[in-house]
Design a protein around this motif. Structure first.
Motif, PDB file in Angstrom:
ATOM      1  N   TYR A   1       0.869  -1.168   0.000  1.00  0.00           N
ATOM      2  CA  TYR A   1       0.000   0.000   0.000  1.00  0.00           C
ATOM      3  C   TYR A   1       0.907   1.219   0.000  1.00  0.00           C
ATOM      4  O   TYR A   1       1.538   1.544   1.007  1.00  0.00           O
ATOM      5  CB  TYR A   1      -0.914  -0.002   1.223  1.00  0.00           C
ATOM      6  N   GLY A   2       0.974   1.897  -1.170  1.00  0.00           N
ATOM      7  CA  GLY A   2       1.976   2.952  -1.306  1.00  0.00           C
ATOM      8  C   GLY A   2       3.352   2.321  -1.331  1.00  0.00           C
ATOM      9  O   GLY A   2       3.646   1.439  -2.145  1.00  0.00           O
ATOM     10  N   GLU A   3       4.209   2.742  -0.416  1.00  0.00           N
ATOM     11  CA  GLU A   3       5.550   2.169  -0.337  1.00  0.00           C
ATOM     12  C   GLU A   3       5.675   1.137   0.777  1.00  0.00           C
ATOM     13  O   GLU A   3       6.721   0.525   0.952  1.00  0.00           O
ATOM     14  CB  GLU A   3       6.585   3.287  -0.116  1.00  0.00           C
ATOM     15  N   GLU A   4       4.599   0.944   1.539  1.00  0.00           N
ATOM     16  CA  GLU A   4       4.639   0.002   2.658  1.00  0.00           C
ATOM     17  C   GLU A   4       4.225  -1.394   2.217  1.00  0.00           C
ATOM     18  O   GLU A   4       3.180  -1.575   1.584  1.00  0.00           O
ATOM     19  CB  GLU A   4       3.713   0.474   3.780  1.00  0.00           C
ATOM     20  N   ILE A   5       5.044  -2.372   2.530  1.00  0.00           N
ATOM     21  CA  ILE A   5       4.710  -3.760   2.234  1.00  0.00           C
ATOM     22  C   ILE A   5       3.780  -4.274   3.334  1.00  0.00           C
ATOM     23  O   ILE A   5       4.159  -4.343   4.496  1.00  0.00           O
ATOM     24  CB  ILE A   5       5.977  -4.637   2.163  1.00  0.00           C
ATOM     25  N   ILE A   6       2.559  -4.620   2.949  1.00  0.00           N
ATOM     26  CA  ILE A   6       1.575  -5.101   3.910  1.00  0.00           C
ATOM     27  C   ILE A   6       1.673  -6.617   4.066  1.00  0.00           C
ATOM     28  O   ILE A   6       1.700  -7.148   5.170  1.00  0.00           O
ATOM     29  CB  ILE A   6       0.146  -4.713   3.483  1.00  0.00           C
ATOM     30  N   LEU A   7       1.722  -7.317   2.937  1.00  0.00           N
ATOM     31  CA  LEU A   7       1.850  -8.776   2.927  1.00  0.00           C
ATOM     32  C   LEU A   7       2.994  -9.150   1.978  1.00  0.00           C
ATOM     33  O   LEU A   7       3.111  -8.577   0.905  1.00  0.00           O
ATOM     34  CB  LEU A   7       0.556  -9.438   2.458  1.00  0.00           C
ATOM     35  N   LYS A   8       3.790 -10.114   2.378  1.00  0.00           N
ATOM     36  CA  LYS A   8       4.913 -10.525   1.539  1.00  0.00           C
ATOM     37  C   LYS A   8       5.048 -12.043   1.546  1.00  0.00           C
ATOM     38  O   LYS A   8       5.184 -12.662   2.601  1.00  0.00           O
ATOM     39  CB  LYS A   8       6.217  -9.893   2.047  1.00  0.00           C
ATOM     40  N   ASP A   9       4.980 -12.626   0.350  1.00  0.00           N
ATOM     41  CA  ASP A   9       5.171 -14.070   0.157  1.00  0.00           C
ATOM     42  C   ASP A   9       4.256 -14.899   1.071  1.00  0.00           C
ATOM     43  O   ASP A   9       4.702 -15.845   1.728  1.00  0.00           O
ATOM     44  CB  ASP A   9       6.635 -14.458   0.390  1.00  0.00           C
ATOM     45  N   VAL A  10       2.989 -14.534   1.101  1.00  0.00           N
ATOM     46  CA  VAL A  10       2.035 -15.244   1.947  1.00  0.00           C
ATOM     47  C   VAL A  10       1.551 -16.507   1.233  1.00  0.00           C
ATOM     48  O   VAL A  10       1.087 -16.454   0.086  1.00  0.00           O
ATOM     49  CB  VAL A  10       0.835 -14.348   2.302  1.00  0.00           C
ATOM     50  N   ASN A  11       1.649 -17.632   1.910  1.00  0.00           N
ATOM     51  CA  ASN A  11       1.127 -18.902   1.410  1.00  0.00           C
ATOM     52  C   ASN A  11       0.095 -19.423   2.405  1.00  0.00           C
ATOM     53  O   ASN A  11       0.378 -19.550   3.595  1.00  0.00           O
ATOM     54  CB  ASN A  11       2.252 -19.927   1.255  1.00  0.00           C
TER      55      ASN A  11
END
Length: 267
Positions: free
Chosen positions: A60-70
């Motif tokens: 969201y914008g420059e903020e990573i909210i979720l990363k590599d979620v399985n």
């Protein structure tokens, strides 16, 4: 003296027009907005068997909210998602609804990429309850029928009983025909929340996504609703987001969003 009224109205015309122009500009700006995701049509409709998040990343914008979620969501299970505020729990549900697009990875329903499912078909497969239940200045009945306009009175009452709402509605002056006021301002937070849950039960979709469904409820109403959700889980698939430990007692499996997402957040 007879000219005083028109003179006063003329003097106030400037401020009135200013408010009118500002409101008009807001409407025009809204009409010029383009959807974040496009409507999908022309694909073959599918039924629901399972859901999956496959290495999805969302910013969201420059903020990573979720990363590599399985995350695997088997059919006919209740899956709990816990985590601190702002960790991405609600975002994950919205990605399953395809309100936003993932930057990387893919969201799947019944083994098919969600980007290849007709939007109408997807909405038929899913029921989504947000943290805030949006209500309109209309009767209780019409606010519930948003979920399924063709529902019968019997189906309406059954959904409300599951949401521990029927007895309250029957205590109102006009029952289901009682007006609930602008934005439901005549109702408490718990009553609005139970209307949202009744909508979910009435929609009767095979895949249910609930975002803090019992946060405004007392323990008695929560127990009734959790019992209904557990029974629904025998035939449906439920993702349950909540910070309450008592709510997670019905989950077949519970995941921490911080453990699912490699964002570096501390659980």
């Amino acid at each position: 003296m007879s000219s005083f009224g028109p003179t006063a109205a003329l003097a106030n015309l400037g401020s009135t027009l200013q408010n009118t122009f500002a409101a008009g500009n807001r409407v025009l700006n809204l009409l010029e907005e383009t959807p974040v995701v496009e409507e999908i049509q022309g694909k073959q409709d599918i039924g629901f068997t399972r859901a999956k998040a496959d290495a999805i990343t969302f910013t969201y914008g420059e903020e990573i909210i979720l990363k590599d979620v399985n995350l695997e969501i088997p059919e006919r299970t209740v899956v709990g998602i816990v985590g601190k505020s702002g960790s991405g729990k609600s975002t994950l549900l919205k990605l399953f609804m395809r309100f936003w697009k993932v930057e990387k990875g893919r969201v799947e329903i019944s083994g098919r990429n969600i980007e290849e499912i007709n939007t109408v078909n997807l909405r038929e497969l899913e029921s989504f309850m947000t943290q805030e239940t949006h209500l309109f200045h209309d009767s209780v009945k019409n606010n519930l029928l948003i979920a399924r306009p063709e529902a019968t009175d019997e189906e309406l009452a059954e959904a409300c009983k599951k949401a521990s709402l029927h007895d309250f509605i029957m205590s109102l002056p006009k029952g289901y025909d009682t007006s609930i006021g602008e934005l439901g301002d005549t109702l408490s937070g718990g009553e609005r929340q139970r209307i949202g849950l009744a909508r979910v039960f009435l929609h009767h979709a095979p895949f249910i996504l609930l975002d803090e469904p019992t946060s405004n409820l007392d323990s008695l109403n929560e127990a009734v609703i959790l019992k209904s959700l557990k029974e629904e889980g025998k035939d449906k698939t439920v993702i349950l987001v909540s910070h309450r430990k008592s709510t997670m007692c019905i989950a077949d499996m519970v995941y921490s969003i911080e453990e699912l997402s490699k964002t570096g957040r501390v659980s």
